[in-house]
Scaffold this active site. Sequence first.
Site, PDB file in Angstrom:
ATOM      1  N   ARG A 158      40.886   3.854  18.309  1.00  0.00           N
ATOM      2  CA  ARG A 158      41.157   2.912  17.235  1.00  0.00           C
ATOM      3  C   ARG A 158      40.019   2.872  16.229  1.00  0.00           C
ATOM      4  O   ARG A 158      38.918   3.349  16.500  1.00  0.00           O
ATOM      5  CB  ARG A 158      41.373   1.504  17.800  1.00  0.00           C
ATOM      6  CG  ARG A 158      40.108   0.880  18.369  1.00  0.00           C
ATOM      7  CD  ARG A 158      40.360  -0.491  18.963  1.00  0.00           C
ATOM      8  NE  ARG A 158      40.604  -1.494  17.952  1.00  0.00           N
ATOM      9  CZ  ARG A 158      39.650  -2.124  17.275  1.00  0.00           C
ATOM     10  NH1 ARG A 158      38.384  -1.828  17.473  1.00  0.00           N
ATOM     11  NH2 ARG A 158      39.950  -3.035  16.391  1.00  0.00           N
ATOM     12  N   LEU A 159      40.318   2.281  15.082  1.00  0.00           N
ATOM     13  CA  LEU A 159      39.308   1.923  14.089  1.00  0.00           C
ATOM     14  C   LEU A 159      39.483   0.442  13.782  1.00  0.00           C
ATOM     15  O   LEU A 159      40.598  -0.073  13.798  1.00  0.00           O
ATOM     16  CB  LEU A 159      39.486   2.736  12.799  1.00  0.00           C
ATOM     17  CG  LEU A 159      39.243   4.244  12.868  1.00  0.00           C
ATOM     18  CD1 LEU A 159      39.566   4.880  11.513  1.00  0.00           C
ATOM     19  CD2 LEU A 159      37.815   4.550  13.257  1.00  0.00           C
ATOM     20  N   ASP A 160      38.379  -0.240  13.500  1.00  0.00           N
ATOM     21  CA  ASP A 160      38.471  -1.637  13.107  1.00  0.00           C
ATOM     22  C   ASP A 160      39.313  -1.764  11.841  1.00  0.00           C
ATOM     23  O   ASP A 160      39.420  -0.828  11.045  1.00  0.00           O
ATOM     24  CB  ASP A 160      37.077  -2.215  12.845  1.00  0.00           C
ATOM     25  CG  ASP A 160      36.223  -2.258  14.100  1.00  0.00           C
ATOM     26  OD1 ASP A 160      36.800  -2.403  15.196  1.00  0.00           O
ATOM     27  OD2 ASP A 160      34.987  -2.147  13.974  1.00  0.00           O
ATOM     28  N   LYS A 161      39.860  -2.936  11.629  1.00  0.00           N
ATOM     29  CA  LYS A 161      40.706  -3.182  10.465  1.00  0.00           C
ATOM     30  C   LYS A 161      40.036  -2.722   9.172  1.00  0.00           C
ATOM     31  O   LYS A 161      40.657  -2.055   8.338  1.00  0.00           O
ATOM     32  CB  LYS A 161      41.038  -4.678  10.382  1.00  0.00           C
ATOM     33  CG  LYS A 161      41.778  -5.075   9.115  1.00  0.00           C
ATOM     34  CD  LYS A 161      41.981  -6.584   9.030  1.00  0.00           C
ATOM     35  CE  LYS A 161      42.633  -6.972   7.713  1.00  0.00           C
ATOM     36  NZ  LYS A 161      42.805  -8.445   7.586  1.00  0.00           N
TER      37      LYS A 161
END
Length: 372
Positions: A158-161
Amino acid sequence: MQNTSFEHLTDYNDDFDFTAAPEAETSINLTVPIDLAGLRLDAALAKLLPDYSRSRLSDWIKEGAVSVNGKAAKPKDKMIGGEILAVTVQQSEETLAFTPEPMALDIIYEDDAVLVLNKPAGLVVHPAAGNWTGTLLNGLLAHCPSLSHVPRAGIVHRLDKDTSGLMVVAKTLSAQNHLVQQLQARTVKRIYRAVANGVVPFDGKIDTLIGRDPHNRLKMAVVKFGGKPAITHVKVLERYLAHSYIECALETGRTHQIRVHMREANHPLAGDPVYGNPRHACSDTVKDVVKKLARQALHAYRLSFIHPQTGEEMSFEAPLPADIYHLLSVLRLESGMDSSLSHEEEWLERLEDDDDDWNEDDYDVEVVYVRE
């Protein structure tokens, strides 16, 4: 669809767990076995329906969605064995969140096994409290409906928002297994570019434990005990009056890893609303640009992995987004350098000269961080 092989992977998805959504609302009829005699109704249901949390099952009982021998019941009711339970599965927000939503996706590469995309800042990767719709997962299900048959819609990290950049998505179960194994073995290369506060003095490796901040459970922090190993390699690309342009290579994938490590090194990322320093000393011009950035200056620039089907090494790059690019231009001009906007090709060529030179022997020190 459940896949138990994904349940306890130390590096899966940057420490975030996904829950596969049930297929649809349905009714389930169960008989309480004798060996569960003496248990409360909610505890017995938790044994019989392990895919649902005990708190959720308890809520269903209170809402009247569970009957015992045709009658309403309470969570605390004791079972004697042989009771007939009728359970109406209630769709939760989580369940409803796993629905296709058409959206524009910046897809860099796609074949039958994998998909590589450039995620923009502001896009949440997966549904969660406060963001049940409009996530990357929803967009992926619309783009490729077959991903509904792959756990977590094929997302393996994932990547942060508010972090932009490259992500790889598996389109088949076998591809997902292969990519997760690569993440476990730390053979997936993830390189980020960022703007940090202050003048970072030299290249180095940050090797710590990262866990929940004991003073604020909503944040992560470097901890002495109870955390997970986290390793970030830092290379300085350029230094300015009060900032540095850096490149970070991840060995591990902990939640907020780069942001936490740079905070621990006393060089938090510019614009970081959680780990940054809003009072960082710099010119009013730079402060204004950072304020308008409205996010951490962090971009997943390069991603490399072995293709699950062909065995070929795949490598992708995503250029800096306009907001970070503009910040760098202002920093360069203020420092008396040529603006990256007017000399883009020469500037990028100079930075690319030693991009693949990630070898521990190159570092001046083994660990670069200062404890306050």
